[in-house]
Design an enzyme around this catalytic site. Sequence first.
Site, PDB file in Angstrom:
ATOM      1  N   HIS A  76       1.159  -0.559  -0.601  1.00  0.00           N
ATOM      2  CA  HIS A  76      -0.028  -0.154  -0.173  1.00  0.00           C
ATOM      3  C   HIS A  76       0.888   0.966  -0.026  1.00  0.00           C
ATOM      4  O   HIS A  76       0.035   2.741  -0.618  1.00  0.00           O
ATOM      5  CB  HIS A  76      -1.194   0.399   1.102  1.00  0.00           C
ATOM      6  CG  HIS A  76      -1.632  -0.956   0.805  1.00  0.00           C
ATOM      7  ND1 HIS A  76      -2.155  -1.216   2.124  1.00  0.00           N
ATOM      8  CD2 HIS A  76      -2.314  -1.783   0.546  1.00  0.00           C
ATOM      9  CE1 HIS A  76      -2.780  -2.752   2.790  1.00  0.00           C
ATOM     10  NE2 HIS A  76      -2.828  -2.902   0.969  1.00  0.00           N
ATOM     11  N   HIS A 260      -9.722  -3.086  -4.020  1.00  0.00           N
ATOM     12  CA  HIS A 260      -8.672  -2.878  -3.639  1.00  0.00           C
ATOM     13  C   HIS A 260      -7.419  -3.584  -4.227  1.00  0.00           C
ATOM     14  O   HIS A 260      -6.070  -3.589  -3.894  1.00  0.00           O
ATOM     15  CB  HIS A 260      -8.604  -3.557  -1.683  1.00  0.00           C
ATOM     16  CG  HIS A 260      -7.584  -3.633  -0.841  1.00  0.00           C
ATOM     17  ND1 HIS A 260      -6.912  -2.820   0.010  1.00  0.00           N
ATOM     18  CD2 HIS A 260      -6.697  -4.501  -1.008  1.00  0.00           C
ATOM     19  CE1 HIS A 260      -6.069  -3.103   0.459  1.00  0.00           C
ATOM     20  NE2 HIS A 260      -5.661  -4.244   0.256  1.00  0.00           N
ATOM     21  N   ASP A 264      -3.288  -2.860  -4.693  1.00  0.00           N
ATOM     22  CA  ASP A 264      -1.777  -4.085  -4.762  1.00  0.00           C
ATOM     23  C   ASP A 264      -0.916  -4.122  -5.915  1.00  0.00           C
ATOM     24  O   ASP A 264       0.051  -4.087  -5.939  1.00  0.00           O
ATOM     25  CB  ASP A 264      -2.778  -5.337  -3.697  1.00  0.00           C
ATOM     26  CG  ASP A 264      -3.090  -4.953  -2.840  1.00  0.00           C
ATOM     27  OD1 ASP A 264      -3.001  -4.470  -1.808  1.00  0.00           O
ATOM     28  OD2 ASP A 264      -4.435  -6.111  -2.275  1.00  0.00           O
ATOM     29  N   HIS A 287       0.136 -11.527  -4.968  1.00  0.00           N
ATOM     30  CA  HIS A 287       0.877 -10.982  -4.858  1.00  0.00           C
ATOM     31  C   HIS A 287       1.827 -11.563  -6.009  1.00  0.00           C
ATOM     32  O   HIS A 287       2.420 -11.069  -6.255  1.00  0.00           O
ATOM     33  CB  HIS A 287       1.103 -10.225  -3.064  1.00  0.00           C
ATOM     34  CG  HIS A 287       0.274  -9.202  -2.207  1.00  0.00           C
ATOM     35  ND1 HIS A 287       0.383  -8.122  -2.526  1.00  0.00           N
ATOM     36  CD2 HIS A 287      -0.405  -9.332  -1.718  1.00  0.00           C
ATOM     37  CE1 HIS A 287      -0.117  -7.142  -2.536  1.00  0.00           C
ATOM     38  NE2 HIS A 287      -1.409  -8.185  -1.815  1.00  0.00           N
TER      39      HIS A 287
HETATM   40 ZN   LIG Z   1      -3.714  -4.804   0.129  1.00  0.00          ZN
END
Ligand SMILES: [Zn+2]
Length: 314
Positions: A76, A260, A264, A287
Amino acid sequence: MTTVTKNVKISGVGMHLGLPVNMVIKPSQKPGIFFRRIDLPNSELIPATFDNVCDTMMRSTQIGKKNGASVRTIEHLMAVLFVLGIDSAVIEIDGPEVPFLDGSAFELYRLLEKFVSDKTKMRKIVVKKTVEVKSADLIKTLPFWQRIKAAIFSRRITTDGFVKIAPYDKGLLIDAILDYNNKIIGTQSYSYMFDGSKSSVKDFVDNVAKSRSFGGYAEWEWCKKHGMGLGCNLHNVIAVNARWDATMNKLYYPDEFVRHKIIDAVGDMFTSGGFIYGWLQSYKGSHALNNLVLRKLFSDKSNYEIIEPKGAKK
Ligand SMILES: [Zn+2]
């Protein structure tokens, strides 16, 4: 090169350990974002780059050495630094996790936006060829115990997810899709384009930055018992009930879940060390996939071209 105009101190608790942590973002003279663990003796600078990512399994991006000096949940903060154009800073931190704050990028943005030095252009990384990675490939690369961990923390292992990066000349375009077999999320998609303009920064702040990550409340309880997610609460994480048909806290947007994912992805793409000009398509992304696609992109010089800003030292 753009840095911060003064030391910016940000304190909070980390997402997993829930322990207080102080972070000071310092002006720097050299290109790149670096972390330094000041609570550890002789800790060296840890470059926040994709090839230095050591773990992505705990729903966060961790850089450094897995059992040495590392910093978790950098994504973030990386997203905020990127949209603010900050490509040079040393971040001193006295714990293993970046403060989680409101669980989104909004508070970090507000704390940093007034302290950006005169902006210069970032290093451009122009995508020349389409590169794709799939969840199935990713799982194959994991050792057995990590597959188990992935199964626990990702609720289930999906094998049809992918992240793809393709040529796009106007900036960083991100299309994210979530596809869950449940009522509360179902299929959600969101598109965001960053081209460095003020309007694309405003778009990020107004429509993306506030969105939080999510998790099942039952899973959350389990995590807390096992010493994880201790910094999470009903303000900084979306908690979903056991039937996955309602949230236990109020959403900022019905599609906050996928928004969101944009934060990311923006943060993870900045571990490239520059401004990626490309089209990132993420279907059930993570991720881990974001990191893998960067590794694949940079594994072959014909996939990309680096354009240094005028006057910059290589
Ligand atoms: Zn996140």
